[in-house]
Motif scaffolding. Sequence first.
Motif, PDB file in Angstrom:
ATOM      1  N   ILE A   1       0.832  -1.209   0.000  1.00 55.70           N
ATOM      2  CA  ILE A   1       0.000   0.000   0.000  1.00 55.70           C
ATOM      3  C   ILE A   1       0.862   1.253   0.000  1.00 55.70           C
ATOM      4  O   ILE A   1       0.586   2.218  -0.715  1.00 55.70           O
ATOM      5  CB  ILE A   1      -0.944  -0.014   1.217  1.00 55.70           C
ATOM      6  CG1 ILE A   1      -1.966  -1.149   1.066  1.00 55.70           C
ATOM      7  CG2 ILE A   1      -1.671   1.325   1.363  1.00 55.70           C
ATOM      8  CD1 ILE A   1      -2.829  -1.364   2.298  1.00 55.70           C
ATOM      9  N   ALA A   2       1.948   1.244   0.761  1.00 56.76           N
ATOM     10  CA  ALA A   2       2.843   2.402   0.802  1.00 56.76           C
ATOM     11  C   ALA A   2       3.498   2.630  -0.558  1.00 56.76           C
ATOM     12  O   ALA A   2       3.620   3.765  -1.032  1.00 56.76           O
ATOM     13  CB  ALA A   2       3.909   2.202   1.876  1.00 56.76           C
ATOM     14  N   ALA A   3       3.915   1.542  -1.209  1.00 59.32           N
ATOM     15  CA  ALA A   3       4.536   1.664  -2.533  1.00 59.32           C
ATOM     16  C   ALA A   3       3.526   2.181  -3.554  1.00 59.32           C
ATOM     17  O   ALA A   3       3.856   3.020  -4.402  1.00 59.32           O
ATOM     18  CB  ALA A   3       5.108   0.322  -2.967  1.00 59.32           C
ATOM     19  N   LEU A   4       2.296   1.676  -3.494  1.00 59.84           N
ATOM     20  CA  LEU A   4       1.255   2.119  -4.411  1.00 59.84           C
ATOM     21  C   LEU A   4       0.960   3.602  -4.226  1.00 59.84           C
ATOM     22  O   LEU A   4       0.848   4.359  -5.201  1.00 59.84           O
ATOM     23  CB  LEU A   4      -0.012   1.293  -4.194  1.00 59.84           C
ATOM     24  CG  LEU A   4      -1.236   1.690  -5.022  1.00 59.84           C
ATOM     25  CD1 LEU A   4      -0.952   1.525  -6.512  1.00 59.84           C
ATOM     26  CD2 LEU A   4      -2.456   0.863  -4.612  1.00 59.84           C
ATOM     27  N   GLN A   5       0.864   4.038  -2.986  1.00 54.75           N
ATOM     28  CA  GLN A   5       0.585   5.455  -2.716  1.00 54.75           C
ATOM     29  C   GLN A   5       1.727   6.342  -3.187  1.00 54.75           C
ATOM     30  O   GLN A   5       1.497   7.463  -3.674  1.00 54.75           O
ATOM     31  CB  GLN A   5       0.329   5.642  -1.220  1.00 54.75           C
ATOM     32  CG  GLN A   5      -0.973   5.023  -0.743  1.00 54.75           C
ATOM     33  CD  GLN A   5      -1.147   5.105   0.760  1.00 54.75           C
ATOM     34  OE1 GLN A   5      -0.173   5.320   1.503  1.00 54.75           O
ATOM     35  NE2 GLN A   5      -2.386   4.937   1.229  1.00 54.75           N
ATOM     36  N   GLU A   6       2.952   5.840  -3.084  1.00 50.17           N
ATOM     37  CA  GLU A   6       4.106   6.612  -3.556  1.00 50.17           C
ATOM     38  C   GLU A   6       4.047   6.802  -5.067  1.00 50.17           C
ATOM     39  O   GLU A   6       4.291   7.903  -5.578  1.00 50.17           O
ATOM     40  CB  GLU A   6       5.404   5.896  -3.170  1.00 50.17           C
ATOM     41  CG  GLU A   6       6.661   6.637  -3.621  1.00 50.17           C
ATOM     42  CD  GLU A   6       7.930   5.900  -3.247  1.00 50.17           C
ATOM     43  OE1 GLU A   6       9.000   6.318  -3.708  1.00 50.17           O
ATOM     44  OE2 GLU A   6       7.843   4.897  -2.505  1.00 50.17           O
ATOM     45  N   VAL A   7       3.703   5.737  -5.794  1.00 50.54           N
ATOM     46  CA  VAL A   7       3.583   5.837  -7.250  1.00 50.54           C
ATOM     47  C   VAL A   7       2.452   6.777  -7.631  1.00 50.54           C
ATOM     48  O   VAL A   7       2.597   7.618  -8.528  1.00 50.54           O
ATOM     49  CB  VAL A   7       3.356   4.439  -7.868  1.00 50.54           C
ATOM     50  CG1 VAL A   7       3.050   4.556  -9.361  1.00 50.54           C
ATOM     51  CG2 VAL A   7       4.579   3.566  -7.650  1.00 50.54           C
ATOM     52  N   GLN A   8       1.304   6.648  -6.960  1.00 51.61           N
ATOM     53  CA  GLN A   8       0.175   7.525  -7.246  1.00 51.61           C
ATOM     54  C   GLN A   8       0.524   8.978  -6.986  1.00 51.61           C
ATOM     55  O   GLN A   8       0.145   9.878  -7.757  1.00 51.61           O
ATOM     56  CB  GLN A   8      -1.026   7.100  -6.407  1.00 51.61           C
ATOM     57  CG  GLN A   8      -1.630   5.759  -6.827  1.00 51.61           C
ATOM     58  CD  GLN A   8      -2.695   5.274  -5.870  1.00 51.61           C
ATOM     59  OE1 GLN A   8      -2.705   5.648  -4.687  1.00 51.61           O
ATOM     60  NE2 GLN A   8      -3.626   4.460  -6.381  1.00 51.61           N
ATOM     61  N   HIS A   9       1.273   9.223  -5.927  1.00 49.04           N
ATOM     62  CA  HIS A   9       1.686  10.586  -5.608  1.00 49.04           C
ATOM     63  C   HIS A   9       2.611  11.150  -6.686  1.00 49.04           C
ATOM     64  O   HIS A   9       2.474  12.294  -7.122  1.00 49.04           O
ATOM     65  CB  HIS A   9       2.399  10.607  -4.245  1.00 49.04           C
ATOM     66  CG  HIS A   9       2.917  11.958  -3.862  1.00 49.04           C
ATOM     67  ND1 HIS A   9       2.104  13.024  -3.494  1.00 49.04           N
ATOM     68  CD2 HIS A   9       4.190  12.434  -3.792  1.00 49.04           C
ATOM     69  CE1 HIS A   9       2.841  14.069  -3.222  1.00 49.04           C
ATOM     70  NE2 HIS A   9       4.114  13.732  -3.377  1.00 49.04           N
ATOM     71  N   ASP A  10       3.564  10.322  -7.143  1.00 50.20           N
ATOM     72  CA  ASP A  10       4.486  10.759  -8.197  1.00 50.20           C
ATOM     73  C   ASP A  10       3.735  11.066  -9.491  1.00 50.20           C
ATOM     74  O   ASP A  10       4.067  12.043 -10.205  1.00 50.20           O
ATOM     75  CB  ASP A  10       5.537   9.690  -8.457  1.00 50.20           C
ATOM     76  CG  ASP A  10       6.502   9.550  -7.292  1.00 50.20           C
ATOM     77  OD1 ASP A  10       6.548  10.463  -6.460  1.00 50.20           O
ATOM     78  OD2 ASP A  10       7.205   8.514  -7.222  1.00 50.20           O
ATOM     79  N   LEU A  11       2.729  10.265  -9.810  1.00 46.83           N
ATOM     80  CA  LEU A  11       1.963  10.509 -11.035  1.00 46.83           C
ATOM     81  C   LEU A  11       1.174  11.805 -10.948  1.00 46.83           C
ATOM     82  O   LEU A  11       1.000  12.511 -11.951  1.00 46.83           O
ATOM     83  CB  LEU A  11       1.010   9.323 -11.296  1.00 46.83           C
ATOM     84  CG  LEU A  11       1.684   8.007 -11.689  1.00 46.83           C
ATOM     85  CD1 LEU A  11       0.629   6.903 -11.777  1.00 46.83           C
ATOM     86  CD2 LEU A  11       2.418   8.148 -13.007  1.00 46.83           C
ATOM     87  N   GLN A  12       0.689  12.148  -9.779  1.00 45.08           N
ATOM     88  CA  GLN A  12      -0.069  13.382  -9.610  1.00 45.08           C
ATOM     89  C   GLN A  12       0.814  14.613  -9.765  1.00 45.08           C
ATOM     90  O   GLN A  12       0.346  15.683 -10.175  1.00 45.08           O
ATOM     91  CB  GLN A  12      -0.733  13.394  -8.228  1.00 45.08           C
ATOM     92  CG  GLN A  12      -1.868  12.368  -8.087  1.00 45.08           C
ATOM     93  CD  GLN A  12      -2.363  12.269  -6.654  1.00 45.08           C
ATOM     94  OE1 GLN A  12      -1.822  12.910  -5.745  1.00 45.08           O
ATOM     95  NE2 GLN A  12      -3.410  11.455  -6.459  1.00 45.08           N
ATOM     96  N   LEU A  13       2.114  14.453  -9.460  1.00 44.71           N
ATOM     97  CA  LEU A  13       3.033  15.588  -9.561  1.00 44.71           C
ATOM     98  C   LEU A  13       3.466  15.860 -10.991  1.00 44.71           C
ATOM     99  O   LEU A  13       4.026  16.917 -11.285  1.00 44.71           O
ATOM    100  CB  LEU A  13       4.262  15.328  -8.688  1.00 44.71           C
ATOM    101  CG  LEU A  13       4.016  15.248  -7.173  1.00 44.71           C
ATOM    102  CD1 LEU A  13       5.319  14.932  -6.458  1.00 44.71           C
ATOM    103  CD2 LEU A  13       3.431  16.560  -6.667  1.00 44.71           C
ATOM    104  N   ARG A  14       3.244  14.929 -11.885  1.00 42.08           N
ATOM    105  CA  ARG A  14       3.705  15.090 -13.260  1.00 42.08           C
ATOM    106  C   ARG A  14       2.753  15.957 -14.069  1.00 42.08           C
ATOM    107  O   ARG A  14       1.574  16.014 -13.813  1.00 42.08           O
ATOM    108  CB  ARG A  14       3.845  13.719 -13.937  1.00 42.08           C
ATOM    109  CG  ARG A  14       4.960  12.899 -13.333  1.00 42.08           C
ATOM    110  CD  ARG A  14       5.142  11.577 -14.050  1.00 42.08           C
ATOM    111  NE  ARG A  14       6.201  10.781 -13.459  1.00 42.08           N
ATOM    112  CZ  ARG A  14       6.548   9.581 -13.885  1.00 42.08           C
ATOM    113  NH1 ARG A  14       5.918   9.037 -14.906  1.00 42.08           N
ATOM    114  NH2 ARG A  14       7.545   8.916 -13.298  1.00 42.08           N
TER     115      ARG A  14
END
Length: 236
Positions: free
Chosen positions: A223-236
């Motif tokens: 879950i932590a890894a998934l949230q990190e990826v989702q966060h990175d995608l939102q910043l792009r």
Amino acid sequence: MILQRPLALTATIAFTVVAAGFGLATPQRAEAAAPPTVDPVIEWNRTLLQLIRTPGVQPATVHPTRNLAIMHLAIYDAVDAIERIGAPYAKGIAAGKHASAVAAADQAAHDTLVALYPTHQADLDSELRDDLTKIRNSSAERQGIAIGKASAKAIMTMRTGDGSDASPPQPTPGTTPGSYRPTPPNFVPPVFTHWPKVTPFALNRANQFRPGKPPALTSATYIAALQEVQHDLQLR
């Protein structure tokens, strides 16, 4: 034909490239020898690359790196049987004391490529004839040819039945979490799905250094890894 570095050193470099990709121990640097008129290692490597890049020539289910490894290991063993540049890959290849390393490399490369690409034998035969005509010492040439043949046969025998010609299994796509799904944007079928069962060139088994299973989809780590990826995608 290419004017290049001494053959023993070139064969060592070619083996080092193969070894880097397959986990082999690399031999020590050979002492400099009189440079040959042509460099068969580089010449035959270019021939193989041309075959691989020609549409319809390379079997779709056989990874090109397998054929590159086979040819270069055959060349290396053929030259090593004469120049003693390191430990041989295949055992039991006898060498003539005054054999031509150039002829041995040419013949080893030719024979492996004919075995791998039999429909192109005529072109490969022609290339070999052109190369061998440049060797002046007939006795050394004959000995080198015999060593090259033996080296190619030994490598091809070792790789017979290695699983590379198996039909790749196709996974069934699913929609549940963790199921296989085709990759966008083209959603093409996966390739080389049988390769984990192909006999390695140097490893004891194909999964020798494979990482462990991924964390469970409900675990805090996932879950932590998934949230990190989702966060990175939102910043792009």
